[in-house]
Scaffold this active site. Sequence first.
Site, PDB file in Angstrom:
ATOM      1  N   CYS A   1       0.814  -0.770  -0.196  1.00 57.65           N
ATOM      2  CA  CYS A   1       0.365  -0.096  -0.096  1.00 57.65           C
ATOM      3  C   CYS A   1       0.879   0.892  -0.651  1.00 57.65           C
ATOM      4  O   CYS A   1       0.438   2.021  -0.538  1.00 57.65           O
ATOM      5  CB  CYS A   1      -1.304  -0.221   0.951  1.00 57.65           C
TER       6      CYS A   1
ATOM      7  N   ASN B   1     -10.433  -0.773  -0.082  1.00 54.82           N
ATOM      8  CA  ASN B   1      -9.001   0.004   0.105  1.00 54.82           C
ATOM      9  C   ASN B   1      -8.151  -0.275  -1.617  1.00 54.82           C
ATOM     10  O   ASN B   1      -7.875  -2.356  -2.180  1.00 54.82           O
ATOM     11  CB  ASN B   1      -7.664  -0.884   0.523  1.00 54.82           C
TER      12      ASN B   1
ATOM     13  N   HIS C   1      -3.486   7.404   2.131  1.00 54.42           N
ATOM     14  CA  HIS C   1      -4.150   5.922   1.992  1.00 54.42           C
ATOM     15  C   HIS C   1      -5.279   6.031   1.802  1.00 54.42           C
ATOM     16  O   HIS C   1      -5.301   5.946   3.004  1.00 54.42           O
ATOM     17  CB  HIS C   1      -2.418   5.168   1.795  1.00 54.42           C
TER      18      HIS C   1
HETATM   19  N1  ACO Z   1     -17.841  -8.097  10.189  1.00 50.94           N
HETATM   20  C1  ACO Z   1     -18.659  -8.865  11.238  1.00 50.94           C
HETATM   21  N2  ACO Z   1     -17.564  -8.787  11.280  1.00 50.94           N
HETATM   22  C2  ACO Z   1     -16.294  -8.923  11.405  1.00 50.94           C
HETATM   23  C3  ACO Z   1     -16.177  -8.269   9.747  1.00 50.94           C
HETATM   24  C4  ACO Z   1     -17.105  -8.305   9.384  1.00 50.94           C
HETATM   25  N3  ACO Z   1     -16.494  -8.128   8.081  1.00 50.94           N
HETATM   26  N4  ACO Z   1     -14.470  -8.423  10.072  1.00 50.94           N
HETATM   27  C5  ACO Z   1     -14.252  -8.941  11.622  1.00 50.94           C
HETATM   28  N5  ACO Z   1     -15.431  -9.256  12.198  1.00 50.94           N
HETATM   29  C6  ACO Z   1     -15.002  -9.121  13.342  1.00 50.94           C
HETATM   30  C7  ACO Z   1     -14.227 -10.231  14.892  1.00 50.94           C
HETATM   31  O1  ACO Z   1     -14.485 -11.242  13.629  1.00 50.94           O
HETATM   32  C8  ACO Z   1     -13.899  -9.653  15.429  1.00 50.94           C
HETATM   33  O2  ACO Z   1     -14.921 -10.496  16.482  1.00 50.94           O
HETATM   34  P1  ACO Z   1     -15.005 -10.911  18.232  1.00 50.94           P
HETATM   35  O3  ACO Z   1     -14.691  -9.342  18.727  1.00 50.94           O
HETATM   36  O4  ACO Z   1     -16.002 -11.935  17.919  1.00 50.94           O
HETATM   37  O5  ACO Z   1     -13.641 -11.518  17.673  1.00 50.94           O
HETATM   38  C9  ACO Z   1     -15.051  -7.802  15.608  1.00 50.94           C
HETATM   39  O6  ACO Z   1     -15.374  -8.049  14.230  1.00 50.94           O
HETATM   40  C10 ACO Z   1     -14.269  -7.022  15.383  1.00 50.94           C
HETATM   41  O7  ACO Z   1     -12.525  -7.955  14.752  1.00 50.94           O
HETATM   42  P2  ACO Z   1     -11.432  -6.168  14.620  1.00 50.94           P
HETATM   43  O8  ACO Z   1     -10.702  -6.935  13.671  1.00 50.94           O
HETATM   44  O9  ACO Z   1     -10.657  -5.922  16.044  1.00 50.94           O
HETATM   45  O10 ACO Z   1     -12.499  -5.279  14.388  1.00 50.94           O
HETATM   46  P3  ACO Z   1     -11.270  -3.697  14.000  1.00 50.94           P
HETATM   47  O11 ACO Z   1     -12.315  -2.647  14.462  1.00 50.94           O
HETATM   48  O12 ACO Z   1      -9.922  -3.526  14.725  1.00 50.94           O
HETATM   49  O13 ACO Z   1     -11.724  -3.380  12.251  1.00 50.94           O
HETATM   50  C11 ACO Z   1     -10.516  -3.567  10.380  1.00 50.94           C
HETATM   51  C12 ACO Z   1     -11.036  -3.978  11.235  1.00 50.94           C
HETATM   52  C13 ACO Z   1     -12.015  -2.972   9.848  1.00 50.94           C
HETATM   53  C14 ACO Z   1     -10.150  -4.389   9.556  1.00 50.94           C
HETATM   54  C15 ACO Z   1      -9.231  -2.260  11.447  1.00 50.94           C
HETATM   55  O14 ACO Z   1      -8.598  -3.148  11.527  1.00 50.94           O
HETATM   56  C16 ACO Z   1      -8.692  -2.318  10.331  1.00 50.94           C
HETATM   57  O15 ACO Z   1      -8.937  -1.258   8.905  1.00 50.94           O
HETATM   58  N6  ACO Z   1      -7.058  -2.550  10.386  1.00 50.94           N
HETATM   59  C17 ACO Z   1      -6.575  -1.413   9.411  1.00 50.94           C
HETATM   60  C18 ACO Z   1      -6.592  -2.338   7.749  1.00 50.94           C
HETATM   61  C19 ACO Z   1      -4.822  -1.162   6.811  1.00 50.94           C
HETATM   62  O16 ACO Z   1      -5.446   0.026   7.358  1.00 50.94           O
HETATM   63  N7  ACO Z   1      -4.576  -1.783   6.312  1.00 50.94           N
HETATM   64  C20 ACO Z   1      -3.733  -0.951   5.366  1.00 50.94           C
HETATM   65  C21 ACO Z   1      -2.961  -1.210   4.810  1.00 50.94           C
HETATM   66  S1  ACO Z   1      -3.259  -2.545   3.892  1.00 50.94           S
HETATM   67  C22 ACO Z   1      -2.067  -3.573   2.311  1.00 50.94           C
HETATM   68  O17 ACO Z   1      -0.548  -3.166   2.712  1.00 50.94           O
HETATM   69  C23 ACO Z   1      -2.284  -4.015   2.244  1.00 50.94           C
END
Ligand code: ACO
Length: 323
Positions: free
Chosen positions: A114, A280, A250
């Site tokens: 990214c 993304n 990004h």
């Molecule tokens: N729908 C419903 N629930 C979901 C989903 C979904 N699509 N995905 C995950 N959950 C659940 C998880 O299983 C978890 O459940 P649990 O509490 O029962 O275990 C709960 O939601 C919370 O999960 P988290 O991962 O803690 O959620 P978070 O608030 O952190 O959001 C997200 C997740 C959106 C992925 C966030 O962490 C994020 O955006 N992270 C950064 C991603 C990023 O920036 N990547 C950039 C680089 S990409 C690259 O380089 C290719």
Amino acid sequence: MTVRAVVKGVGHYLPERVVENSYFEKLLDTSDEWIRSRSGIERRHFAATDETTSKMATFAARAALDDAGLQPDDLDAIILATSTADFTFPSAATMVQAQLGMTGGFAFDIQAVCAGFVYALANANALILSGQAKRVLVIGAETFSSIMDWTDRSTCVLFGDGAGALVLEAQQGQGTTDDTGILATDLNSDGRYRDLLYVDGGVSTKSTGHLRMQGNQVFRHAVEKLASTAHTSLAKLGLGADDIDWIVPHQANIRIIQGTARKLGIGMDKVVVTVQDHGNTSAASIPLALSVARARGQIKSGDLIVTEAIGGGLAWGSVVLRW
Ligand code: ACO
């Protein structure tokens, strides 16, 4: 007098197929509400089977060349940032070179996930400042839909496909921060964080693999490292948050974008946001956002812009430029 790499044109391409969040409700235990509230994403574009990274990159490149009023043979080099090239080799950049009908110069890919477009901009700037190239086409293009695990709800709802491109040209500046063009760059990586975000396959492991991410860990690194790299590149110029007209981050997650802006002390009215429509798109996200912001009339000539990105590696960085 100082040589500057100045933006001459910008363009983008998005596949025709638009996939709304509701599509995933039928496939997985997820909801439009969860995806919107956790990521800010509402829809994304997915490439058709024959719509490869180099094809999308070529469409974006043509749009940027048209915007610049230039022909492919006016270019000295093409740098294409991607982690999803059509083939192991040749580079997608040389395929774009052929598809554009450009017969001279040189072309190569950069892979920093990214952060790829920021890395590509910094390298294009270095080619121009060192006199090795006068005009460089810098592209970010990805088909992340081809490395999704469609059973993993924590990743497959977040990514999209697309391409964006900029044409940079060497011009004389005064050596001050009022110059147009790239003014400062800052690149970083730390391979100890490999397990936070990676694809579990590749040529020497004899598979294509799927994207794996510890999203909440990446999130914590993202806000801190993005704000830090933006500070570093601005500090090289003796500039601060008040001098910025636009942040073009990004586009991974609206909460990362908001958190970084808050840490930098910048209001969201100065942040270009496209994540709701594109998801993304990895290395394509910044040039796509620049092109969309130009079309919306947000970015104007003379504006001071900070772009910043983080991705797998971890790799991160920023570029300060005056449009
Ligand atoms: N729908 C419903 N629930 C979901 C989903 C979904 N699509 N995905 C995950 N959950 C659940 C998880 O299983 C978890 O459940 P649990 O509490 O029962 O275990 C709960 O939601 C919370 O999960 P988290 O991962 O803690 O959620 P978070 O608030 O952190 O959001 C997200 C997740 C959106 C992925 C966030 O962490 C994020 O955006 N992270 C950064 C991603 C990023 O920036 N990547 C950039 C680089 S990409 C690259 O380089 C290719």
